[in-house]
Motif scaffolding. Structure first.
Motif, short mmCIF file in Angstrom:
data_model
loop_
_atom_site.label_atom_id
_atom_site.label_comp_id
_atom_site.label_asym_id
_atom_site.label_seq_id
_atom_site.Cartn_x
_atom_site.Cartn_y
_atom_site.Cartn_z
N UNK A 455 4.71 3.33 -1.76
CA UNK A 455 3.77 3.38 -0.64
C UNK A 455 2.36 3.17 -1.19
N UNK A 456 1.85 1.96 -1.07
CA UNK A 456 0.51 1.64 -1.58
C UNK A 456 -0.45 1.26 -0.47
N UNK A 457 -0.15 1.66 0.75
CA UNK A 457 -1.05 1.40 1.86
C UNK A 457 -0.77 0.06 2.52
N UNK A 458 -1.40 -0.16 3.66
CA UNK A 458 -1.21 -1.38 4.42
C UNK A 458 -2.25 -2.43 4.03
N UNK A 459 -1.84 -3.67 4.13
CA UNK A 459 -2.76 -4.78 3.83
C UNK A 459 -3.72 -4.98 4.99
N UNK A 460 -5.00 -5.20 4.67
CA UNK A 460 -5.98 -5.52 5.70
C UNK A 460 -5.88 -6.98 6.12
N UNK A 461 -5.37 -7.80 5.20
CA UNK A 461 -5.26 -9.23 5.48
C UNK A 461 -4.16 -9.80 4.60
N UNK A 462 -3.44 -10.76 5.14
CA UNK A 462 -2.44 -11.49 4.37
C UNK A 462 -2.60 -12.98 4.65
#
Length: 530
Positions: A455-462
């Motif tokens: 669990x390394x957090x959610x991406x702000x942009x892909x």
């Protein structure tokens, strides 16, 4: 409409010429945008030059009226404010431009007049503001500026990673490459003011936060665009004369002072040879694991990695190697190939398809036998792992050579090339190819899914959220079959750490557990989660 809005934005670095609420130029741009677009699509279409000329005539008149307001305000300034306060006060507003251009021009005249107590340099600052913010250009010259801004806007509309920049702003195209090369800016963040630029954080010593930089190597900073001043403020240790002479105002000092700024050595690097690596050793089982954090992917990453690995092995063979690619936005394809050579010597790597359909395959170099690492490998990734960093992680995965740990990566499976434009005015960056992993799996808009999830957090942009990004491509399987092999991590028996970064310890504990973490790429759904 998008072309007109983008052109108005790129044309106007100061919120004076075309983007201000009282500027008539935006309406003229909107009216002429179809003709500008037609000319960009067909260089033989004369309507673009005619449209640019119409906008140029409007600009010449409008900027002339702004120049008159600036001059009038400068001549009739009623009283002088504290010059240090004026020099350090932000000139432009954040967010959408709301201040009328005529108001800003008048304010600029007052501020410029208030700088006179700092001495003869004030006259030079005034001249730089007048020439750069209120240039006395002909209609034709303004028309050429409109065409350049339209090109800059158009490239972004057709290519998510494309860009064009004039030569005095070209380093804005190379941000990743700049970081990978060891070059850096004189500051972290800055704010443009009437006198130059105020340093807000991460100033390189002997510069200090809140200093106002008036000139760099004799070039005034007042009136420059953000891109121009950022390019002027680059420290390059590879220059023949890498130091910068900076003239500044500092609170508590009665007059401008000049200081010399030298490129600093990164504080965390024990040896300057490893500019892109940070190596740490972590206890694992009865020995240690080498954790190699790769900050970017420069051309010489393979050389740095081989040297670092050799130094580690002088102290004894490590239990394994972890390549930490978290936050690594990529860099050089050549650097990715070189970095893979100790783990996949001579392997066929990435099939690449160009826009014309031609497919070529990259290959890892064959290192000296003493530089080959045949022990366990893992790669730590996160949502910010992108581009050439995804190449490194993806090749390790495609050959079953090691375990990918972390979170799904960014998904930038395309590459850009840089070209001087035919007019000799600037540099063009275009996405020219899309690549796949050695086993043919696409990366573009897909990314890499780790074997061991953290669990390394959610991406702000892909990549798949960017408009006009290239489509995914499934390539051929080009793997060198003799190199497809898994090297399992030995059980750690609970002996892991301590770690400065707990994520590293979590990854190591997962790697050395009893669960089968080196899995066939056909059975990835069963990868355990951590």
């Amino acid at each position: 409409h998008q072309l007109a809005a983008g052109t108005a934005d790129w044309l106007d670095p100061h919120g004076l010429w075309s983007a201000a609420p009282d500027s008539p130029v935006g309406t003229v741009l909107e009216r002429n945008a179809p003709a500008l677009l037609a000319s960009l699509l067909d260089p033989n279409d004369p309507r673009g030059c005619q449209a640019a000329g119409a906008v140029g005539r409007e600009l010449a008149t409008w900027v002339g009226s702004l120049r008159e307001a600036f001059d009038r305000s400068y001549r009739t300034a009623p009283s002088q404010q504290d010059p240090l306060s004026v020099a350090g006060t932000a000139l432009f507003e954040d967010g959408p431009i709301q201040v009328p251009a005529l108001t800003l021009a008048t304010d600029l005249g007052l501020r410029s007049a208030s700088l006179q107590p700092i001495g003869p340099l004030a006259k030079e600052i005034h001249g730089a503001i007048r020439k750069r913010m209120f240039p006395a250009l002909s209609s034709d010259a303004w028309g050429n500026a409109v065409l350049a801004a339209a090109l800059r806007s158009y490239v972004l509309l057709i290519d998510a990673h494309g860009a064009w920049a004039p030569f005095d702003e070209e380093t804005s195209l190379y941000e990743v490459e700049l970081e990978a090369s060891g070059r850096r800016h004189l500051w972290g963040n800055m704010t443009r003011t009437a006198a130059g630029v105020r340093l807000d954080e991460n100033a390189v010593a002997p510069l200090e936060t809140d200093d106002v930089v008036l000139s760099i190597d004799g070039v005034p900073t007042a009136g420059l665009s953000v891109e121009q001043v950022e390019q002027l403020g680059i420290l390059d240790p590879n220059d023949l004369y890498p130091s910068r002479q900076v003239l500044l105002l500092r609170r508590g000092m009665p007059a401008p002072v000049q200081v010399r700024v030298d490129p600093p050595a990164p504080s965390w690097v024990p040896d300057a040879a490893y500019a892109s690596l940070r190596v740490s050793m972590v206890r694992y089982r009865r020995g240690r694991v080498a954790v190699m954090a790769m900050l970017d992917v420069p051309d010489d990453l393979g050389t740095e990695l081989a040297s670092a690995l050799a130094e580690v092995r002088l102290e004894g063979e490590p239990e394994g190697v972890v390549l930490d690619l978290r936050g690594n936005g990529g860099g050089s394809i050549e650097g990715a190939k070189e970095a893979l050579s100790p783990f996949l010597p001579g392997a066929n790597l990435f099939p690449m398809r160009r826009r014309n359909g031609a497919v070529e395959t990259e290959q890892a170099p064959v290192p000296a036998p003493t530089d080959v690492w045949s022990g366990p490998v893992a790669v730590l990734v996160d949502p910010d792992t992108a581009s050439a960093a995804e190449m490194i992680a993806g090749a390790i995965a495609a050959y079953d050579r090691g375990v990918v740990v972390g979170a799904r990566t960014f998904g930038k499976g395309c590459a850009q090339e840089y070209l001087d434009d035919e007019a000799g005015m600037g540099v063009l960056r275009l996405s020219t190819l899309v690549y796949a992993l050695p086993d043919g799996r696409p990366v573009q808009k897909v990314g890499l899914q780790p074997d061991l999830l953290l669990d390394l957090g959610e991406a702000l942009e892909r990549e798949d959220t960017l408009p006009n990004a290239m489509v995914p491509w499934k390539g051929p399987d080009v793997r060198t079959t003799s190199l497809i092999r898994s090297v399992p991590w030995p059980p750690h028996g609970g002996e892991v750490g301590p770690c400065e970064d707990e994520v590293v310890c979590k990854a190591l504990r997962g790697l050395g557990s009893r669960e089968p973490l080196v899995v066939s790429r056909k059975g990835r759904q069963g990868a355990p989660r951590r």
